[in-house]
Design an enzyme around this catalytic site. Structure first.
Site, PDB file in Angstrom:
ATOM      1  N   ALA A   1       0.853  -1.199   0.000  1.00 39.91           N
ATOM      2  CA  ALA A   1       0.000   0.000   0.000  1.00 39.91           C
ATOM      3  C   ALA A   1       0.880   1.237   0.000  1.00 39.91           C
ATOM      4  O   ALA A   1       1.822   1.313   0.799  1.00 39.91           O
ATOM      5  CB  ALA A   1      -0.883   0.012   1.244  1.00 39.91           C
ATOM      6  N   HIS A   2       0.609   2.152  -0.918  1.00 39.68           N
ATOM      7  CA  HIS A   2       1.353   3.413  -0.873  1.00 39.68           C
ATOM      8  C   HIS A   2       0.583   4.599  -1.459  1.00 39.68           C
ATOM      9  O   HIS A   2       1.090   5.709  -1.443  1.00 39.68           O
ATOM     10  CB  HIS A   2       2.686   3.279  -1.617  1.00 39.68           C
ATOM     11  CG  HIS A   2       2.537   3.334  -3.103  1.00 39.68           C
ATOM     12  ND1 HIS A   2       2.219   2.240  -3.849  1.00 39.68           N
ATOM     13  CD2 HIS A   2       2.627   4.363  -3.970  1.00 39.68           C
ATOM     14  CE1 HIS A   2       2.134   2.577  -5.123  1.00 39.68           C
ATOM     15  NE2 HIS A   2       2.379   3.862  -5.233  1.00 39.68           N
TER      16      HIS A   2
END
Ligand code: UD1
Length: 363
Positions: A204-205
């Site tokens: 996740a980013h």
């Protein structure tokens, strides 16, 4: 004399893309590679050069982190004089990051022809910084190198079809080439004590998911739901780590079955994706990599640029809805069978097609 191309890269996915293109390109033109320094930590930068072997950058701009304005401005002020000094016949940019935007603007302002690899990708969501970067890069480019038929259609709809060439996806070249190498060389499963198909891998980013504490809490709920079924391996991007640290959530993740690690190199990440029971991500590249590995994917977004992964039934958009995890997993195919068609993304020949299109264009 062969034409000179100034290629701009700056962050993790772009090092992967350059690894697919630079070798082929250098058979036909003189390439000068510039690293903006947007990603500078060794595990986000150096390891990709070591493992995938794109040429080392001839120039580094060391722009580092900052707001969008700071980062883009630093790229502009440092790249413009360098471009003037190098005197290229064209600039080449990849993807949708601030390094793409900076490179595209410098080309336009310096009146240099611009080519864009990964042209025509659209999420339809203008709140994503990446969507703005894509729109600007495409509208300023003279050569649009599009990975998919959907990208070609998007460009036609925007009146840019005549400048577009369908090449396939250069990231898919690397995934197809390096997948078996990762299976052989990476020891990540042993190191983390994992059994093939006995774990999930998550990344996740996206700012929309990880910058807002409430959204980040929901994201962790999604991963926790999966962790009720099997351990979740979670290599944490620096942006996400910062969010988890400031909300005090990071330390409690292990107790919920979520095993955090530093960002992983390409080979370890690829090995994990290929051996996972399913992938949970908000990354574009990881959606494709799991598709190409025939591993089901739950995407923590409401839209995707890589629609073929969803249409083929291997990827589902679950947003940040923890309750969607179990039901979606039940409906997705089992990993490994039947293998999705790699041809949708160019079958591994995209880098060669990009180089050929560049050489034709620069004539
Ligand atoms: C950027 C791209 C995104 C791409 C992603 C791949 C933009 C707008 N976004 O997002 O499209 O998918 O890269 O990872 O260009 N940081 C470090 N070390 C580094 C680099 C960054 O600690 O080597 C930290 C910085 O504190 C920074 C944060 O990570 O604030 C985010 O970095 P940034 O370059 O702004 O964007 P990404 O989130 O990585």
């Amino acid at each position: 004399m062969s034409p000179r191309v100034l290629t701009v890269v700056g962050n993790r996915p772009q090092f992967v893309k350059a690894a697919a293109v630079s070798g082929h390109l250098r058979e036909r033109v003189e390439e000068v590679l510039v690293h903006t320094g947007q990603h500078y930590d060794p595990e986000l930068s150096e390891v990709f050069f070591d493992e995938l072997g794109p040429p080392r950058p001839e120039h580094e701009l060391d722009v580092g982190s900052g707001s969008h304005a700071d980062q883009t401005a630093a790229i502009l002020t440092r790249l413009e004089p360098l471009a003037a000094e190098i005197g290229p016949d064209a600039l080449l940019v990849y993807g949708d990051t601030n390094s793409t935007l900076g490179g595209a603007l410098v080309a336009a302002k310096s009146q240099l022809p611009l080519a864009h690899v990964e042209a025509g990708m659209r999420s339809g969501n203008r709140e994503m910084p990446e969507e703005i970067n894509r729109l600007v890069a495409d509208s300023l480019s003279q050569l649009l190198l599009a990975p998919t038929e959907t990208a070609m259609e998007n460009l036609s709809r925007e009146g840019l079809g005549e400048r577009a060439v369908r090449t396939g996806d250069v990231m898919a070249d690397v995934a197809l080439r390096m997948g078996p190498v990762a299976d052989e060389r990476s020891e990540v499963l042993t190191r983390l004590g994992l059994e093939p198909r006995g774990f999930f891998v998550a990344t996740a980013h996206r700012p929309a998911n990880v910058d807002d504490p409430e959204r980040l809490t929901l994201l962790i709920e999604v991963l926790s739901k999966a962790a009720e079924l099997a351990p979740v391996v979670f290599p944490v991007h620096p942006r996400t780590r910062a969010g988890l640290e400031s909300s005090g959530t990071l330390d409690g993740l292990g107790g919920r079955g979520i095993r955090t690690t530093e960002p992983l190199g390409y080979l370890d990440m690829t090995r994990l994706v290929r051996a996972a029971r399913a992938v949970i991500t908000d990354s574009g590249g990881v959606q494709k990599e799991s598709f190409l590995a025939a591993v089901p994917c739950l995407t923590m977004r409401e839209e995707t640029e890589w629609v073929e992964t969803v249409e083929s039934g291997w990827n589902r958009l679950i947003g940040l809805r923890p309750d969607a995890v179990q039901g979606t997993l039940d409906e997705l195919p089992e990993p490994g069978e039947p293998s999705p068609a790699a041809e949708i993304y160019g079958g591994g020949g995209a880098g060669e097609r990009v180089a050929a299109a560049m050489a034709d264009w620069l004539g």
